[in-house]
Write an enzyme that holds these catalytic residues in place. Structure first.
Site, PDB file in Angstrom:
ATOM      1  N   GLU A   5     -23.599 -24.616 -13.466  1.00 10.69           N
ATOM      2  CA  GLU A   5     -24.081 -24.100 -12.191  1.00 10.69           C
ATOM      3  C   GLU A   5     -25.413 -23.389 -12.356  1.00 10.69           C
ATOM      4  O   GLU A   5     -25.516 -22.173 -12.178  1.00 10.69           O
ATOM      5  CB  GLU A   5     -23.024 -23.163 -11.588  1.00 10.69           C
ATOM      6  CG  GLU A   5     -21.732 -23.899 -11.279  1.00 10.69           C
ATOM      7  CD  GLU A   5     -20.494 -23.085 -11.541  1.00 10.69           C
ATOM      8  OE1 GLU A   5     -20.597 -21.989 -12.105  1.00 10.69           O
ATOM      9  OE2 GLU A   5     -19.413 -23.550 -11.185  1.00 10.69           O
ATOM     10  N   CYS A   6     -26.450 -24.126 -12.695  1.00  9.85           N
ATOM     11  CA  CYS A   6     -27.762 -23.555 -12.968  1.00  9.85           C
ATOM     12  C   CYS A   6     -28.706 -23.754 -11.792  1.00  9.85           C
ATOM     13  O   CYS A   6     -28.421 -24.513 -10.874  1.00  9.85           O
ATOM     14  CB  CYS A   6     -28.358 -24.195 -14.217  1.00  9.85           C
ATOM     15  SG  CYS A   6     -27.229 -24.215 -15.633  1.00  9.85           S
ATOM     16  N   THR A   7     -29.850 -23.076 -11.834  1.00  9.32           N
ATOM     17  CA  THR A   7     -30.914 -23.292 -10.858  1.00  9.32           C
ATOM     18  C   THR A   7     -32.241 -23.330 -11.606  1.00  9.32           C
ATOM     19  O   THR A   7     -32.600 -22.371 -12.294  1.00  9.32           O
ATOM     20  CB  THR A   7     -30.952 -22.178  -9.798  1.00  9.32           C
ATOM     21  OG1 THR A   7     -29.664 -22.048  -9.189  1.00  9.32           O
ATOM     22  CG2 THR A   7     -31.994 -22.499  -8.725  1.00  9.32           C
ATOM     23  N   SER A  26     -31.743 -20.496 -14.648  1.00  3.76           N
ATOM     24  CA  SER A  26     -30.611 -19.617 -14.920  1.00  3.76           C
ATOM     25  C   SER A  26     -29.500 -20.478 -15.502  1.00  3.76           C
ATOM     26  O   SER A  26     -29.127 -21.500 -14.941  1.00  3.76           O
ATOM     27  CB  SER A  26     -30.126 -18.937 -13.631  1.00  3.76           C
ATOM     28  OG  SER A  26     -29.697 -19.901 -12.683  1.00  3.76           O
ATOM     29  N   GLU A 100     -29.910 -28.850 -16.344  1.00  7.36           N
ATOM     30  CA  GLU A 100     -29.425 -28.603 -14.991  1.00  7.36           C
ATOM     31  C   GLU A 100     -28.383 -29.665 -14.683  1.00  7.36           C
ATOM     32  O   GLU A 100     -28.684 -30.871 -14.685  1.00  7.36           O
ATOM     33  CB  GLU A 100     -30.586 -28.707 -13.996  1.00  7.36           C
ATOM     34  CG  GLU A 100     -30.209 -28.469 -12.560  1.00  7.36           C
ATOM     35  CD  GLU A 100     -30.061 -26.998 -12.241  1.00  7.36           C
ATOM     36  OE1 GLU A 100     -29.279 -26.669 -11.323  1.00  7.36           O
ATOM     37  OE2 GLU A 100     -30.729 -26.172 -12.891  1.00  7.36           O
TER      38      GLU A 100
END
Length: 471
Positions: A5-7, A26, A100
């Site tokens: 669950e990255c951005t 992140s 990602e």
């Protein structure tokens, strides 16, 4: 184990305030805490033989080239599920962030399915790529080669940069891939979905596996009347995207352009976008810490209903375990151009530290272990975030003061160091940069301890378990 669950945020050199390139992400996880650390990998420490822990995929020794470079990384502290190096900058000032987690659809999975045995994944890509590449385009070519030869069991996006260029690559099915060069005056926000949209097979700014265009035509994968939109062809447009992914992009677009038209759930928000102002490190940190401030969707705000506050997944979340901004500067000598801004734990209660990457060691407080240890900044930040979450209205203001103070002090140390090392080279320069990194790490660690003390003092009178004869 999977960081799911990255951005990702990418900013070209003509879109940043100082002319540097910046690629950020992140690194988020699930309910289990995943401690992260900061390492530098010397050429002698690069694996000579490699087998993935998760998939047990073995890499031919010939593909572990005999001339690896030094590079920084932010691996998982335990190592029990593999390295998961996440992000770093090598000694040629080429940066990489991976990965990602992105989406796919049944059409491509029916043609080139993800592997159920073997293959590479997020665990492997940085370790197998970053020490061997001398440009962002070489990074794309290297990962493309690995994907076509070994395949993958998951859908991922990743970015590469140097002082001039940024490239973003996404996997497509088990063995295919697409990539695009980010325009120098643009920025990108990439949440957990397939993000690349318009694609030009004839342009040098786009790359893909060699048979991809023919595959699209042969299997009639293109739903559009004209052109190629890779998000439409290979990605998704689901209800989950509308609640989990798209709102994060919407909030970033609104931040950089208050006149941006659109709604949080819109499926076709643009991949390549342009800000109304030059973008700074502080802007990216705010974005990576954001939770829909000044909207009804802010879990800490007072504008929305309880239901609205749970509607969309924010970027800043309790599952932020490591966040980086890989900056390659254009206004300083190459020996000090690479900077890995790094923060551990939830981004609502931490501060970035701008670590030089031309180094031989990392500060002890950033060498996290898997067990709870308040001598390590990762665990200190987790504690601050969990205490701060109990009353953000009270503790949020303390965090803002802490973060501004910490960033200002790190900027000052960095400015002083840039001047002090002028004319130095080799081991003498590396020693000075090691020293500067240690000073910045100590500064932020001490400021975080001070923040916790201030939070305890403010929170003392707010405890539920209290009794006063004057009440």
């Amino acid at each position: 184990m999977k960081q799911t669950e990255c951005t990702t945020i990418l900013v070209g050199k003509n879109a940043t305030i100082d002319g540097s390139t910046m690629i950020a992400r992140s690194e988020d996880g699930g309910r289990t805490i995943i401690p992260e650390r900061f390492d530098v990998v010397m050429p002698a420490d690069q694996p000579k033989h490699y087998e993935a822990v998760i998939s047990h995929q073995k890499i031919d020794d010939a593909d572990l080239l005999d001339n690896p470079m030094r590079y920084t990384s932010a691996p998982d502290a335990s190592g029990k599920n593999g390295i998961w190096a996440a992000a770093g900058i090598n000694s040629d000032n080429v940066a990489m962030t991976a990965t990602e987690t992105i989406t796919t659809n049944a059409r491509i999975q029916g043609i080139d399915p993800l592997l159920t045995e073997g293959g590479l994944g997020e665990e492997d890509f940085v370790t197998l790529t970053l020490p061997y590449i001398h440009s962002p385009k070489e990074g794309v070519e290297r990962v493309g080669y690995l994907l076509e030869k070994y395949g993958t069991y998951e859908m991922n996006g990743m970015a590469f940069s140097d002082k001039d260029e940024i490239w973003y690559l996404e996997t497509v099915g088990g063995h295919h891939w697409i990539a695009r060069r980010i325009p120098d005056d643009a920025y990108v926000v990439a949440p957990n979905r397939l993000n690349i949209d318009e694609f030009d097979f004839e342009s040098e700014d786009f790359m893909s596996s060699s048979d991809l265009k023919n595959l699209i035509e042969e299997y009639q994968l293109n739903p559009d009347q004209d052109g190629y939109n890779m998000r439409h062809i290979f990605g998704s447009a689901t209800i989950k995207d509308a609640h989990y992914n798209n709102p994060r992009a919407w909030y970033v677009h609104k931040y950089f352009d208050p006149e941006f038209k659109g709604q949080p759930g819109d499926q076709d928000q643009p991949f390549i976008t342009y800000a109304k102002k030059k973008i700074s490190i502080e802007d990216i940190k705010f974005i990576e810490s954001s939770h829909y401030q000044d909207t009804p969707f802010d879990a800490y705000g007072d504008m929305g209903t309880p239901e609205q506050k749970k509607t969309f997944r924010p970027i800043g979340i309790n599952r932020n375990f490591e966040t980086h901004i890989l900056q390659v500067r254009n206004d300083v000598p190459a020996e000090i151009a690479g900077v890995q801004w790094l923060a551990f734990g939830p981004n609502t209660f931490n501060s970035m530290v701008p670590f030089y990457t031309n180094i031989t060691t990392t500060p002890a407080s950033f060498q996290t272990g898997p067990k709870f240890d308040l001598n390590k900044i990762f665990w200190l930040n987790k504690l601050a975030a969990q205490l701060g979450d109990t009353n953000f209205r009270v503790y949020g203001a303390l965090e803002e003061d802490f973060e501004q103070k910490s960033l200002a002090q790190c900027h000052k140390i960095q400015h002083e160091t840039d001047k002090e090392v002028a004319g130095l080279s080799g081991s003498e320069l590396e020693a000075k940069l090691n020293e500067a990194n240690q000073k910045m790490a100590d500064t932020v660690y001490n400021n975080t301890v001070e923040l916790l003390g201030n939070m305890v003092n403010e929170g003392h009178g707010l405890m539920t378990l209290k009794y006063d004869l004057l009440d």
